[in-house]
Design an enzyme around this catalytic site. Structure first.
Site, mmCIF file in Angstrom:
data_model
loop_
_atom_site.group_PDB
_atom_site.id
_atom_site.type_symbol
_atom_site.label_atom_id
_atom_site.label_comp_id
_atom_site.label_asym_id
_atom_site.label_seq_id
_atom_site.Cartn_x
_atom_site.Cartn_y
_atom_site.Cartn_z
ATOM 1 N N GLU A 244 1.029 4.000 14.022
ATOM 2 C CA GLU A 244 0.445 5.153 14.983
ATOM 3 C C GLU A 244 -0.866 5.186 14.382
ATOM 4 O O GLU A 244 -1.306 5.741 13.320
ATOM 5 C CB GLU A 244 0.995 6.474 14.375
ATOM 6 C CG GLU A 244 2.634 6.786 14.925
ATOM 7 C CD GLU A 244 2.635 6.820 16.581
ATOM 8 O OE1 GLU A 244 1.765 7.129 17.110
ATOM 9 O OE2 GLU A 244 3.904 6.848 16.934
ATOM 10 N N CYS A 278 -6.056 12.289 15.768
ATOM 11 C CA CYS A 278 -5.985 10.957 16.369
ATOM 12 C C CYS A 278 -6.080 11.101 18.072
ATOM 13 O O CYS A 278 -6.714 10.340 18.678
ATOM 14 C CB CYS A 278 -4.740 10.292 16.040
ATOM 15 S SG CYS A 278 -3.225 11.094 16.463
HETATM 16 P P1 NAD Z 1 -6.240 4.852 6.610
HETATM 17 O O1 NAD Z 1 -5.781 3.767 7.368
HETATM 18 O O2 NAD Z 1 -7.704 4.600 5.884
HETATM 19 O O3 NAD Z 1 -5.432 5.246 5.558
HETATM 20 C C1 NAD Z 1 -4.185 5.651 5.964
HETATM 21 C C2 NAD Z 1 -3.005 5.559 4.793
HETATM 22 O O4 NAD Z 1 -2.799 4.054 4.664
HETATM 23 C C3 NAD Z 1 -3.403 6.035 3.646
HETATM 24 O O5 NAD Z 1 -1.953 6.719 2.936
HETATM 25 C C4 NAD Z 1 -3.837 4.916 2.772
HETATM 26 O O6 NAD Z 1 -3.849 5.049 1.120
HETATM 27 C C5 NAD Z 1 -2.904 3.706 3.179
HETATM 28 N N1 NAD Z 1 -3.545 2.331 3.085
HETATM 29 C C6 NAD Z 1 -4.752 2.050 2.920
HETATM 30 N N2 NAD Z 1 -4.809 0.783 2.790
HETATM 31 C C7 NAD Z 1 -3.464 0.393 2.891
HETATM 32 C C8 NAD Z 1 -3.088 -1.101 2.963
HETATM 33 N N3 NAD Z 1 -3.523 -2.176 2.905
HETATM 34 N N4 NAD Z 1 -1.574 -1.048 3.126
HETATM 35 C C9 NAD Z 1 -0.674 -0.026 3.326
HETATM 36 N N5 NAD Z 1 -1.363 1.226 3.200
HETATM 37 C C10 NAD Z 1 -2.766 1.521 3.258
HETATM 38 O O7 NAD Z 1 -6.560 5.935 7.608
HETATM 39 P P2 NAD Z 1 -7.283 7.404 7.238
HETATM 40 O O8 NAD Z 1 -8.795 7.191 7.312
HETATM 41 O O9 NAD Z 1 -6.517 8.075 6.262
HETATM 42 O O10 NAD Z 1 -6.888 8.128 8.780
HETATM 43 C C11 NAD Z 1 -7.661 8.236 9.865
HETATM 44 C C12 NAD Z 1 -7.112 7.118 10.983
HETATM 45 O O11 NAD Z 1 -5.555 7.617 11.112
HETATM 46 C C13 NAD Z 1 -7.974 7.548 11.942
HETATM 47 O O12 NAD Z 1 -8.103 6.318 12.809
HETATM 48 C C14 NAD Z 1 -6.892 8.138 13.113
HETATM 49 O O13 NAD Z 1 -7.130 8.227 14.519
HETATM 50 C C15 NAD Z 1 -5.434 7.686 12.587
HETATM 51 N N6 NAD Z 1 -4.499 8.654 12.754
HETATM 52 C C16 NAD Z 1 -3.469 8.133 13.928
HETATM 53 C C17 NAD Z 1 -2.505 9.098 14.349
HETATM 54 C C18 NAD Z 1 -1.582 8.479 15.356
HETATM 55 O O14 NAD Z 1 -0.341 9.346 15.639
HETATM 56 N N7 NAD Z 1 -1.881 7.755 16.096
HETATM 57 C C19 NAD Z 1 -2.236 10.318 13.707
HETATM 58 C C20 NAD Z 1 -3.385 10.572 12.782
HETATM 59 C C21 NAD Z 1 -4.434 9.890 12.287
#
Ligand code: NAD
Length: 472
Positions: A244, A278
């Protein structure tokens, strides 16, 4: 009443300390207000081992009994709405009203999913054969969440996995670990030991999870860039993935709308949680006949929205959640200042403590400007003019994102036929950001893979198994 200030990981149904520590910043002040344990490889191995050990018994439990556990969790969350909401506001920044709504929805969504039945399907039943399609749980599901709505975004994937008979290892964002750890504590007395494991930790812990051979599926919510890394790393053991990811939702506003009413709704859908959603509206395309009036109404909304700490009752917009994102959003604003767009509200930005960004409305920033092309994830709204609907659709679809979008118009049939042409996972008409437990949510194109909620989301946590019997 607030919770006490000590936190622990949940592994095998028990409290566990970490191998490191996370400092959690209140974005309204920019200062650390709490610390919690952080897990490393040893805690992850222990959590995966506990989950694997619990799986054979949990998979054999009936759907009804699993639903009963989830209902008890919903009750426990309900009993703790106020302390959870206050903690959420402190770690995430959103206004208390929105925090209460997020906590409240956690209960509704989780219960909603357990109303869905998953039965074997009879595919063939003739003189020779009886063939059935069964759905069986995958095993251990890792749930990885971002910082913008830590409770909401944990609850959907988590309850989908648990209801369908999987055990979980849940990891929140290092920016917002506290509410998730508390929910883990609430779950200890409700689920059998090992079924639910909660580990706070940094990005490196997420990377270890996506590569871990003891994990069968990753339910990931976060950015497109990280989603791609998760998918690459999950391929090592062919883990299933639900991704997501980010969005760049367009709203197309037709010429027959009530300008004041729709501007208010569009403003809310673009700036709720300070635009850190998002499925927030991130681009607005407005018909030329009402363009000036719509821009004026949107700018008036922006000027009247009260910015402040989420704990203050009058606050409409809280801070940006973390310094990295704050600097990114300020970077968009710097670019807008250098570009051709007209800033209609938000030219003056606050200084001082906390990561505050005043809502900004920019008219005609240029179709290839960063604010139109990229996901801003902040309260900065670009408004573009269109003359014919095909052109608006072409521009709305001219992106690698495909999460959701909306069309606004009094002629609902016309608005619906336009919305159906948006290349997205969800196309709304005269609304934006509306989800239900029984309706699939997820992204087209690079906004994701698979769906959350609904029977599709539940089956994403299961393997399809054909049982084919030759009749004698
Ligand atoms: P991010 O991708 O930086 O981090 C998300 C999670 O992934 C965190 O828990 C982080 O620690 C973890 N993570 C980081 N690197 C990783 C790796 N290499 N492998 C596995 N996990 C890892 O995102 P963010 O900055 O926390 O969130 C914002 C983003 O999330 C925005 O782009 C937003 O649109 C998206 N988002 C999408 C939805 C949806 O339902 N489509 C909902 C909410 C947020």
């Amino acid at each position: 009443m607030d919770f006490d200030s000590s936190y622990s990981l949940t592994v095998g149904g028990k409290a566990r300390s970490g191998s490191d520590e996370l400092a959690v910043v209140n974005p309204a002040t920019g200062r650390v207000f709490a610390t919690c344990p952080a897990a490393g490889a040893a805690e992850l191995d222990a959590a995966v081992a506990a989950a694997r050990a619990a799986f054979p018994a949990w998979r054999s439990v009936s759907f009804e009994a699993r639903a009963a556990c989830i209902a008890r969790l919903a009750d426990a969350i309900k009993e703790n709405v106020e302390p959870l909401a206050r903690l959420l506001t402190q770690e995430q920044g959103k206004p208390l009203l929105q925090a209460r709504e997020e906590v409240g929805r956690a209960g509704t969504l989780s219960i909603g999913m357990t109303q869905i039945r998953i039965e074997p399907e009879v595919l063939v039943d003739d003189a020779q054969r009886h063939i059935e399609l069964h759905y069986v749980p995958l095993g251990v599901v890792a749930v990885i969440t971002p910082w913008n709505a830590p409770i909401n975004l944990a609850i959907g994937p988590m309850t989908s996995a648990l209801y369908t008979g999987n055990c979980i290892v849940l990891k929140p964002s290092p920016f917002t670990p506290l509410c998730t750890l508390r929910i883990g504590e609430l779950m200890r007395d409700i689920f059998p030991p090992g079924v639910v494991n909660v580990l706070a930790g940094g990005d490196e812990l997420g990377a270890l999870m996506s590569a871990h051979p003891g994990i069968d599926k990753i339910s990931f919510t976060g950015s497109v860039a990280t989603g791609k890394k998760v998918m690459a790393s999950a391929s090592g053991s062919l883990k299933r993935v639900t991704l997501e990811l980010g969005g760049n939702d367009a709203a197309i506003v037709l010429e027959d709308v009530d300008v004041a009413e729709v501007a208010k709704k569009v403003f809310f859908a673009a700036t709720v949680n300070s635009g850190q959603v998002c499925m927030a509206i991130k681009r607005v395309y407005v018909h030329e006949k009402i363009y000036d009036a719509f821009c004026t109404a949107l700018a008036a909304e922006a000027r009247s929205a009260k910015l402040g700490s989420g704990l203050e009752a009058t606050t409409v917009l809280g801070p940006i959640q973390n310094q990295r994102q704050y600097e990114r959003v300020r970077g968009f604003i710097d670019d807008i200042r250098k570009g051709p767009g007209r800033i209609l509200a938000g030219a003056e930005q606050p200084s001082g403590e906390g990561y505050f960004v005043a809502p900004l409305v920019v008219a005609e920033p240029g179709e290839s400007s960063r604010i139109v092309v990229e996901e801003q994830f902040g309260p900065v709204i670009p408004v573009m003019k269109f003359r014919d609907v095909d052109d608006a659709l072409r521009r709305a679809n001219d992106t690698r994102f495909g999460l959701s979008g909306s069309v606004w118009g009094k002629d609902v049939a016309r608005a619906t036929s336009i919305a159906a042409q948006l290349e997205v996972g969800t196309a709304w008409v005269n609304q934006h950001r509306a989800t239900l437990a029984t309706v699939p949510f997820g992204g087209a194109k690079e906004s994701g893979l698979g769906r959350t909620y609904s029977i599709i989301g539940l089956r994403g946590n299961m393997e399809a198994r054909v049982v084919s019997v030759l009749k004698s």
